[in-house]
Design a protein around this motif. Structure first.
Motif, PDB file in Angstrom:
ATOM      1  N   PRO B  78       0.833  -1.201   0.000  1.00 45.38           N
ATOM      2  CA  PRO B  78       0.000   0.000   0.000  1.00 45.38           C
ATOM      3  C   PRO B  78       0.868   1.252   0.000  1.00 45.38           C
ATOM      4  O   PRO B  78       2.013   1.216   0.456  1.00 45.38           O
ATOM      5  N   ASP B  79       0.312   2.352  -0.541  1.00 43.99           N
ATOM      6  CA  ASP B  79       1.082   3.605  -0.559  1.00 43.99           C
ATOM      7  C   ASP B  79       1.183   4.180   0.851  1.00 43.99           C
ATOM      8  O   ASP B  79       2.206   4.726   1.233  1.00 43.99           O
ATOM      9  N   THR B  80       0.079   4.081   1.583  1.00 42.52           N
ATOM     10  CA  THR B  80       0.104   4.530   2.977  1.00 42.52           C
ATOM     11  C   THR B  80      -0.626   3.508   3.825  1.00 42.52           C
ATOM     12  O   THR B  80      -1.345   2.666   3.316  1.00 42.52           O
ATOM     13  N   GLY B  81      -0.425   3.610   5.122  1.00 42.40           N
ATOM     14  CA  GLY B  81      -1.178   2.770   6.041  1.00 42.40           C
ATOM     15  C   GLY B  81      -0.406   1.552   6.496  1.00 42.40           C
ATOM     16  O   GLY B  81       0.675   1.257   6.002  1.00 42.40           O
ATOM     17  N   ARG B  82      -0.988   0.873   7.473  1.00 44.12           N
ATOM     18  CA  ARG B  82      -0.348  -0.315   8.032  1.00 44.12           C
ATOM     19  C   ARG B  82      -1.222  -1.535   7.802  1.00 44.12           C
ATOM     20  O   ARG B  82      -2.453  -1.448   7.812  1.00 44.12           O
ATOM     21  N   VAL B  83      -0.569  -2.669   7.562  1.00 47.89           N
ATOM     22  CA  VAL B  83      -1.265  -3.942   7.395  1.00 47.89           C
ATOM     23  C   VAL B  83      -0.715  -4.888   8.436  1.00 47.89           C
ATOM     24  O   VAL B  83       0.353  -5.464   8.260  1.00 47.89           O
ATOM     25  N   LEU B  84      -1.424  -5.000   9.553  1.00 45.54           N
ATOM     26  CA  LEU B  84      -0.921  -5.835  10.636  1.00 45.54           C
ATOM     27  C   LEU B  84      -1.513  -7.232  10.551  1.00 45.54           C
ATOM     28  O   LEU B  84      -2.729  -7.405  10.589  1.00 45.54           O
ATOM     29  N   VAL B  85      -0.638  -8.206  10.385  1.00 44.17           N
ATOM     30  CA  VAL B  85      -1.060  -9.600  10.391  1.00 44.17           C
ATOM     31  C   VAL B  85      -0.436 -10.244  11.617  1.00 44.17           C
ATOM     32  O   VAL B  85       0.787 -10.316  11.720  1.00 44.17           O
ATOM     33  N   PHE B  86      -1.268 -10.671  12.535  1.00 47.39           N
ATOM     34  CA  PHE B  86      -0.793 -11.176  13.819  1.00 47.39           C
ATOM     35  C   PHE B  86       0.225 -10.212  14.429  1.00 47.39           C
ATOM     36  O   PHE B  86       1.262 -10.623  14.950  1.00 47.39           O
ATOM     37  N   GLY B  87      -0.055  -8.931  14.288  1.00 48.10           N
ATOM     38  CA  GLY B  87       0.773  -7.919  14.923  1.00 48.10           C
ATOM     39  C   GLY B  87       1.964  -7.431  14.110  1.00 48.10           C
ATOM     40  O   GLY B  87       2.578  -6.429  14.438  1.00 48.10           O
ATOM     41  N   GLU B  88       2.300  -8.149  13.040  1.00 50.72           N
ATOM     42  CA  GLU B  88       3.466  -7.738  12.235  1.00 50.72           C
ATOM     43  C   GLU B  88       2.997  -6.894  11.048  1.00 50.72           C
ATOM     44  O   GLU B  88       2.061  -7.270  10.340  1.00 50.72           O
ATOM     45  N   ASP B  89       3.645  -5.730  10.841  1.00 49.02           N
ATOM     46  CA  ASP B  89       3.241  -4.853   9.754  1.00 49.02           C
ATOM     47  C   ASP B  89       3.845  -5.317   8.430  1.00 49.02           C
ATOM     48  O   ASP B  89       5.016  -5.092   8.140  1.00 49.02           O
ATOM     49  N   VAL B  90       3.007  -5.984   7.647  1.00 51.21           N
ATOM     50  CA  VAL B  90       3.456  -6.530   6.369  1.00 51.21           C
ATOM     51  C   VAL B  90       3.885  -5.422   5.415  1.00 51.21           C
ATOM     52  O   VAL B  90       4.848  -5.553   4.651  1.00 51.21           O
ATOM     53  N   ALA B  91       3.183  -4.293   5.473  1.00 52.12           N
ATOM     54  CA  ALA B  91       3.457  -3.206   4.536  1.00 52.12           C
ATOM     55  C   ALA B  91       4.817  -2.564   4.781  1.00 52.12           C
ATOM     56  O   ALA B  91       5.370  -1.922   3.901  1.00 52.12           O
ATOM     57  N   ALA B  92       5.360  -2.743   5.982  1.00 50.99           N
ATOM     58  CA  ALA B  92       6.643  -2.101   6.295  1.00 50.99           C
ATOM     59  C   ALA B  92       7.827  -2.986   5.929  1.00 50.99           C
ATOM     60  O   ALA B  92       8.974  -2.560   6.015  1.00 50.99           O
ATOM     61  N   LEU B  93       7.553  -4.228   5.522  1.00 52.57           N
ATOM     62  CA  LEU B  93       8.658  -5.137   5.212  1.00 52.57           C
ATOM     63  C   LEU B  93       9.206  -4.843   3.817  1.00 52.57           C
ATOM     64  O   LEU B  93       8.455  -4.659   2.868  1.00 52.57           O
ATOM     65  N   ASP B  94      10.524  -4.803   3.723  1.00 53.92           N
ATOM     66  CA  ASP B  94      11.179  -4.517   2.455  1.00 53.92           C
ATOM     67  C   ASP B  94      11.693  -5.833   1.866  1.00 53.92           C
ATOM     68  O   ASP B  94      12.644  -6.427   2.379  1.00 53.92           O
ATOM     69  N   GLU B  95      11.037  -6.252   0.769  1.00 52.47           N
ATOM     70  CA  GLU B  95      11.326  -7.570   0.213  1.00 52.47           C
ATOM     71  C   GLU B  95      12.752  -7.748  -0.262  1.00 52.47           C
ATOM     72  O   GLU B  95      13.243  -8.867  -0.394  1.00 52.47           O
ATOM     73  N   THR B  96      13.425  -6.632  -0.553  1.00 58.86           N
ATOM     74  CA  THR B  96      14.784  -6.768  -1.068  1.00 58.86           C
ATOM     75  C   THR B  96      15.778  -7.046   0.062  1.00 58.86           C
ATOM     76  O   THR B  96      16.912  -7.407  -0.194  1.00 58.86           O
ATOM     77  N   LYS B  97      15.318  -6.891   1.288  1.00 58.68           N
ATOM     78  CA  LYS B  97      16.195  -7.223   2.422  1.00 58.68           C
ATOM     79  C   LYS B  97      15.926  -8.652   2.869  1.00 58.68           C
ATOM     80  O   LYS B  97      14.778  -9.036   3.111  1.00 58.68           O
ATOM     81  N   ALA B  98      16.998  -9.417   2.993  1.00 59.86           N
ATOM     82  CA  ALA B  98      16.855 -10.847   3.280  1.00 59.86           C
ATOM     83  C   ALA B  98      16.076 -11.086   4.573  1.00 59.86           C
ATOM     84  O   ALA B  98      15.223 -11.965   4.644  1.00 59.86           O
ATOM     85  N   LYS B  99      16.353 -10.278   5.565  1.00 64.35           N
ATOM     86  CA  LYS B  99      15.729 -10.481   6.863  1.00 64.35           C
ATOM     87  C   LYS B  99      14.217 -10.242   6.798  1.00 64.35           C
ATOM     88  O   LYS B  99      13.424 -11.031   7.316  1.00 64.35           O
ATOM     89  N   ASP B 100      13.836  -9.139   6.129  1.00 68.74           N
ATOM     90  CA  ASP B 100      12.413  -8.828   5.969  1.00 68.74           C
ATOM     91  C   ASP B 100      11.699  -9.893   5.150  1.00 68.74           C
ATOM     92  O   ASP B 100      10.555 -10.255   5.417  1.00 68.74           O
ATOM     93  N   ARG B 101      12.409 -10.384   4.143  1.00 61.67           N
ATOM     94  CA  ARG B 101      11.820 -11.394   3.282  1.00 61.67           C
ATOM     95  C   ARG B 101      11.527 -12.666   4.084  1.00 61.67           C
ATOM     96  O   ARG B 101      10.498 -13.306   3.905  1.00 61.67           O
ATOM     97  N   GLU B 102      12.428 -12.993   4.974  1.00 61.92           N
ATOM     98  CA  GLU B 102      12.196 -14.148   5.830  1.00 61.92           C
ATOM     99  C   GLU B 102      10.960 -13.955   6.707  1.00 61.92           C
ATOM    100  O   GLU B 102      10.147 -14.862   6.866  1.00 61.92           O
ATOM    101  N   LYS B 103      10.855 -12.747   7.251  1.00 62.72           N
ATOM    102  CA  LYS B 103       9.676 -12.441   8.069  1.00 62.72           C
ATOM    103  C   LYS B 103       8.406 -12.557   7.243  1.00 62.72           C
ATOM    104  O   LYS B 103       7.404 -13.125   7.679  1.00 62.72           O
ATOM    105  N   LEU B 104       8.476 -11.996   6.035  1.00 60.89           N
ATOM    106  CA  LEU B 104       7.318 -12.033   5.149  1.00 60.89           C
ATOM    107  C   LEU B 104       6.933 -13.480   4.846  1.00 60.89           C
ATOM    108  O   LEU B 104       5.756 -13.855   4.893  1.00 60.89           O
ATOM    109  N   PHE B 105       7.942 -14.307   4.559  1.00 66.12           N
ATOM    110  CA  PHE B 105       7.675 -15.707   4.256  1.00 66.12           C
ATOM    111  C   PHE B 105       7.081 -16.419   5.468  1.00 66.12           C
ATOM    112  O   PHE B 105       6.212 -17.269   5.336  1.00 66.12           O
ATOM    113  N   ALA B 106       7.568 -16.047   6.658  1.00 65.64           N
ATOM    114  CA  ALA B 106       7.032 -16.667   7.874  1.00 65.64           C
ATOM    115  C   ALA B 106       5.551 -16.312   8.019  1.00 65.64           C
ATOM    116  O   ALA B 106       4.729 -17.160   8.387  1.00 65.64           O
TER     117      ALA B 106
END
Ligand SMILES: Nc1ncnc2c1ncn2[C@@H]1O[C@H](COP(=O)(O)OP(=O)(O)O)[C@@H](O)[C@H]1O
Ligand SMILES: [Mg+2]
Lengths: 255, 279
Positions: B78-106
């Motif tokens: 999303p351009d703005t806003g937060r998407v909290l899935v079980f408390g984790e903000d999916v929209a704030a995760l940066d897929e190009t960073k390995a660590k964030d990608r792992e979180k996203l996959f989890a």
């Protein structure tokens, strides 16, 4: 003028996107093992699937080398040099380059079309949602398959092409078989065959990365038309790159 | 594009709503907006999905229902806003960073998703499509996988034909296989993008029963996009309505019906005149 600027800007961005994609794909390719089944099916598709086309084309190209060179060399009584000509021109340049360009186009078109189709039908998204890295599961096996199949096809083309030259020279043009073989033995070293295969290796990877890029990055909203466009771009860009890179490599290796 | 003025209903939306009493919510959207160029698809959507609820999102075609689902699993940002899935903000995760990608996959491993057109893997059989997530994310033996795949396929009314390829199936069958694949891992949240469109009424009702059964026995949270008002009435405990990028109604089914919101009314009464306009 601003239209021109916008066009240049678009190409620039596309180029950057390509470099990022290629870096990501290469990293994935080298740091993870591709799933075996996916690799095998892609390899069979790229290699075995190209054999018929390649065999037919190299037979004609090999025969043509003999016939053409006979016409030229005969005028000064040098028809016995056909073996040398077929050996150098064929093995060093014609056969492997033809294999790389023709099979490269075929393989590249398949890769681009398959990935583009998976993109527009949301299969790539489905991989993502299943927490599967599509680079590893879809792109890497394709890259490995093309990178390993194309050098083998280049080596294969040498044998078929040279064989066809020989048969044409001996049975069609009535040349002395011993002289043909001696010339080939004198002129063609195994390293020439390997050089051709090395070209195939490089071109295989490049054709595949370009094709994967065009297929993978197609916009889902472009639908079937996007599949056609990406396939077309994969063939055109892949073929141009093959020719240019071949020239550069020939310079470096033989210049 | 339909251009209408619709008030955003506050019903049950906003962070914190629905948290009273039960466990932390499964999904919270806070002021989520998404544009493509100058086309504003979502305009500040906020809602809370309770754990273990069945939410049906209604809305006319092209209002961004699929876009909303894609934001939940990080396929779109999303351009703005937060998407909290079980408390984790999916929209704030940066897929190009390995660590964030792992979180996203989890996070994604907790989702199952039925795509609008199935998105079955063309080069795999029906069986392999459903087995794929199990082979990938579990240590089950091939025999155990076999048992589960057959069970899931039976549940969606597919007996035999496991060795067929997606191209050999009808649209409705593909959708059912895709549903079987989405529930294969019995995930925490299952997203269904128009599960009933393309199915005959009997099959559609069967799928609805299956959804309720999975909900009852496994406590799976369902978020379902639908045009089918009968389906919404039957399976939903929460109903949402998206129109022109706004969440115009959202809340417990009885409340939404009782409030008789004009857009909801129009949708259920199948009226051409009302807040939802076709241009
Ligand atoms: N990736 C995208 N790029 C550009 N536009 C998009 C994209 N995805 C969706 N849209 C646009 O957003 C709008 C909403 O799409 P969608 O969510 O698929 O609608 P629906 O409510 O029918 O599921 C449509 O007008 C569509 O054209
Ligand atoms: Mg949709």
């Amino acid at each position: 003028m601003s239209k021109l600027a916008a066009t240049i800007d678009a190409y620039w961005n596309k180029g950057l996107a390509f470099l990022r994609f290629a870096a990501h794909a290469l990293r994935t390719q080298l740091t993870t093992l591709p799933p075996r089944d996916a690799f095998v099916s892609q390899f069979v598709d790229a290699g075995w699937g190209s054999l018929g086309l390649l065999t037919m084309l190299t037979i004609f190209a090999g025969l043509n080398l003999s016939v053409q060179s006979y016409g030229s060399f005969e005028r000064f009584g040098g028809q016995d040099l056909i073996g040398m000509f077929a050996g150098i021109g064929g093995v060093r340049e014609l056969f492997p380059v033809m294999a790389a360009v023709v099979c490269g186009a075929r393989i590249g078109a398949n890769l681009a079309a398959s990935l583009a189709n998976m993109r527009i039908s949301e299969q790539i998204d489905a991989f993502e949602v299943m927490a599967v890295d599509p680079m590893r599961f879809l792109v890497a096996p394709r890259l490995w398959a093309a990178t390993l199949a194309l050098p083998l096809l280049c080596g294969y083309a040498d044998f078929i092409g040279l064989g066809a030259s020989y048969l044409g020279a001996v049975y069609q043009l009535d040349l002395d078989p011993g002289s043909f073989l001696t010339q080939v033995q004198d002129q063609v070293r195994m390293v020439d065959v390997f050089a051709g295969m090395f070209k195939g290796l490089l071109m295989g990877w490049m054709v595949a990365i370009i094709a994967c890029f065009h297929g993978y990055t197609v916009k889902a909203s472009d639908g079937a038309e996007g599949v056609g466009i990406s396939t077309n771009l994969a063939i055109v860009h892949g073929a141009v790159l093959c020719i240019v890179v071949n020239l550069l490599l020939s310079w470096v290796m033989y210049g | 594009m339909a251009k209408t003025e619709i008030q955003t209903h506050g019903l049950g939306s906003g962070p914190g709503a629905g948290t009273a009493g039960d466990a932390a919510p499964a999904v919270v959207l806070e002021n989520v907006s998404k544009s493509f160029g100058d086309h504003h698809v979502l305009r500040g959507v906020s809602l809370t999905i309770r754990r273990g609820s069945i939410t049906v999102m209604l809305g006319p075609s092209g209002t961004g229902k699929s876009v909303l689902l894609r934001c939940l699993v990080g396929l779109l940002k999303p351009d703005t806003g937060r998407v909290l899935v079980f408390g984790e903000d999916v929209a704030a995760l940066d897929e190009t960073k390995a660590k964030d990608r792992e979180k996203l996959f989890a996070i994604r491993r907790r989702f199952g998703m039925l795509f609008q057109d199935g998105a079955l893997f063309d080069d795999m059989t029906v069986y392999d499509n459903v087995a794929f997530p199990m082979r990938l994310h579990t240590d089950l033996s091939e025999a155990e996988i076999r048992e589960r795949v057959i069970d899931k396929l039976h549940r969606v009314g597919l007996k035999g034909g496991e060795q067929k390829f997606p191209a050999e199936l009808s649209g409705g069958m593909r959708k059912r296989v895709a549903f079987a694949r989405a529930i294969a891992l019995e995930p925490d949240i299952v997203l269904c993008d128009e599960p009933s469109s393309g199915l005959d009424p009997v099959m559609s009702a069967t799928l609805d029963e299956l959804i309720m059964e999975m909900h009852r026995s496994l406590g799976i949270t369902f978020i379902i996009i639908s045009h089918d008002t009968a389906e919404a009435k039957m399976v939903a405990d929460t109903i949402g309505m998206l129109a022109n990028g706004h969440l115009v109604a959202f809340g417990p089914k009885e409340e939404v019906f009782r409030e008789d919101h004009p857009a909801i009314h129009q949708f259920f009464a199948r009226e051409t005149q009302g807040p939802i306009k076709v241009v």
